[in-house]
Motif scaffolding. Structure first.
Motif, short mmCIF file in Angstrom:
data_model
loop_
_atom_site.label_atom_id
_atom_site.label_comp_id
_atom_site.label_asym_id
_atom_site.label_seq_id
_atom_site.Cartn_x
_atom_site.Cartn_y
_atom_site.Cartn_z
N VAL A 193 0.84 -1.21 0.00
CA VAL A 193 0.00 0.00 0.00
C VAL A 193 0.87 1.25 0.00
O VAL A 193 0.60 2.22 -0.73
CB VAL A 193 -0.95 -0.01 1.22
CG1 VAL A 193 -1.66 1.33 1.36
CG2 VAL A 193 -1.97 -1.13 1.10
N ILE A 194 1.92 1.25 0.81
CA ILE A 194 2.81 2.41 0.88
C ILE A 194 3.49 2.64 -0.46
O ILE A 194 3.64 3.78 -0.92
CB ILE A 194 3.85 2.21 2.00
CG1 ILE A 194 3.14 2.22 3.37
CG2 ILE A 194 4.91 3.31 1.96
CD1 ILE A 194 3.98 1.67 4.49
N GLY B 231 -2.74 10.19 6.79
CA GLY B 231 -3.53 9.83 7.97
C GLY B 231 -4.46 8.66 7.69
O GLY B 231 -4.64 7.78 8.54
N TYR B 232 -5.06 8.63 6.49
CA TYR B 232 -5.94 7.53 6.11
C TYR B 232 -5.16 6.21 6.01
O TYR B 232 -5.64 5.15 6.44
CB TYR B 232 -6.62 7.82 4.77
CG TYR B 232 -7.59 8.98 4.80
CD1 TYR B 232 -8.46 9.15 5.87
CD2 TYR B 232 -7.62 9.92 3.76
CE1 TYR B 232 -9.34 10.21 5.90
CE2 TYR B 232 -8.51 10.98 3.79
CZ TYR B 232 -9.37 11.12 4.87
OH TYR B 232 -10.24 12.18 4.91
N ILE B 233 -3.95 6.30 5.45
CA ILE B 233 -3.13 5.09 5.30
C ILE B 233 -2.77 4.52 6.66
O ILE B 233 -2.93 3.31 6.92
CB ILE B 233 -1.84 5.41 4.50
CG1 ILE B 233 -2.19 5.99 3.13
CG2 ILE B 233 -0.98 4.16 4.37
CD1 ILE B 233 -2.94 5.05 2.23
N SER C 21 -6.02 -2.57 10.79
CA SER C 21 -5.66 -3.93 10.36
C SER C 21 -4.80 -4.62 11.41
O SER C 21 -4.98 -5.81 11.70
CB SER C 21 -4.90 -3.88 9.03
OG SER C 21 -5.68 -3.28 8.03
N ALA C 22 -3.86 -3.86 12.01
CA ALA C 22 -3.01 -4.42 13.05
C ALA C 22 -3.84 -4.80 14.28
O ALA C 22 -3.59 -5.83 14.92
CB ALA C 22 -1.93 -3.42 13.44
N LEU C 23 -4.85 -3.99 14.60
CA LEU C 23 -5.73 -4.29 15.73
C LEU C 23 -6.51 -5.58 15.48
O LEU C 23 -6.61 -6.44 16.38
CB LEU C 23 -6.70 -3.13 15.97
CG LEU C 23 -7.77 -3.34 17.04
CD1 LEU C 23 -7.14 -3.56 18.41
CD2 LEU C 23 -8.74 -2.16 17.08
N VAL C 24 -7.06 -5.72 14.28
CA VAL C 24 -7.81 -6.94 13.93
C VAL C 24 -6.90 -8.17 14.01
O VAL C 24 -7.28 -9.21 14.56
CB VAL C 24 -8.44 -6.81 12.53
CG1 VAL C 24 -9.04 -8.14 12.09
CG2 VAL C 24 -9.50 -5.72 12.53
N GLU C 25 -5.68 -8.05 13.47
CA GLU C 25 -4.75 -9.17 13.52
C GLU C 25 -4.36 -9.49 14.96
O GLU C 25 -4.19 -10.66 15.33
CB GLU C 25 -3.50 -8.85 12.69
CG GLU C 25 -2.47 -9.97 12.66
CD GLU C 25 -3.02 -11.28 12.11
OE1 GLU C 25 -2.49 -12.34 12.49
OE2 GLU C 25 -3.96 -11.24 11.30
N GLY C 26 -4.23 -8.45 15.79
CA GLY C 26 -3.93 -8.67 17.21
C GLY C 26 -5.04 -9.45 17.89
O GLY C 26 -4.78 -10.36 18.71
#
Length: 247
Positions: free
Chosen positions: A201-202, A218-220, A227-232
């Motif tokens: 994405v970057i 900021g959106y990225i 996404s990191a929270l969901v994976e956590g």
């Protein structure tokens, strides 16, 4: 000396310094993820030294670029026009860096898919990358991010000493966080794919910026954090199931 004392006594300067440090640290997240994934392909004994050397050389390069800040600012002047957009050296560097990042992320995703077993991955680690190659790739990508961040920093403050302090502080954070992040990614294989997705994405964002399409970072970063929270949460769920099976 009087100039530095005057800067130290100006509250606006301290506010600009704090903003620049935060910006440099946030922009360094991209680089840190790349460094962690890259160094994890090396034998474990070589990882920490490669990380420190790569980040240290990146610091020297960034400080050197800050010394030529007047030249870097001129990199935003258009060289030629195509597709209704005036391309500057900065645009071309962003496009080149974005293509490199997309290529590297895609290659790594393919590598992890085709070397699905731990044995294959371990066998391929030592043959696909050397410490010198890893350091070279770290410096190439850091050059792209450095030019982008310096151009942004110039728009926020005109004081070169503030930029120097912000860069040193951000690189110090990277040195501190590189080892733990690398070990965390290595222990959690699913994080690797997520991190590679971030890099993809970057890379696409850099290409879009090079073609004149501004993408609010900021959106990225908000998407990356979500996404990191969901994976956590998925990791916690898997850990809880594993404990129930053991008991």
């Amino acid at each position: 000396m009087d100039y530095l004392i005057a800067l130290a006594g100006d509250p606006a300067v301290w506010a600009a310094l704090a903003t620049l440090v935060v910006m440099e640290v946030v922009l360094g997240i991209d680089n840190l993820i790349f460094i962690s994934i890259l160094s994890n392909k090396l034998p474990e004994a070589q990882r920490a030294r490669t990380q420190r050397l790569g980040i240290g050389l990146a610091l020297v390069m960034r400080l050197g670029l800050l010394g030529t800040v007047a030249l870097i600012v001129r990199l935003t002047n258009p060289l030629f026009e195509a597709f209704g957009h005036g391309f500057s050296w900065r645009d071309l560097i962003l496009i080149g860096g974005g293509l490199f990042l997309v290529w590297k992320a895609t290659t790594e995703i393919h590598h992890h898919i085709t070397h699905a077993t731990e044995t294959d991955a371990a066998d391929s680690r030592s043959t696909t990358l050397t410490p010198l190659s890893a350091i070279g790739q770290i410096l190439v990508l850091d050059l792209v991010f450095s030019i982008d961040s310096i151009v942004t920093a110039v728009g926020m403050t005109e004081h070169i000493p503030i930029m120097f302090v912000a860069v040193i502080a951000a690189v110090a954070v990277m040195l501190f966080a590189a080892g733990p992040l690398s070990r965390f990614i290595d222990r959690n294989p699913t994080i690797v794919m997520l991190a590679l997705g971030f890099l993809l994405v970057i890379g696409m964002t850099l290409i879009a910026e090079g073609f004149g399409s501004h993408v609010p970072k900021g959106y990225i970063y908000a998407a990356m954090a979500f996404s990191a929270l969901v994976e956590g949460l998925n990791m916690l769920s898997r850990r809880a199931k594993s404990k129930r099976h053991v008991s």
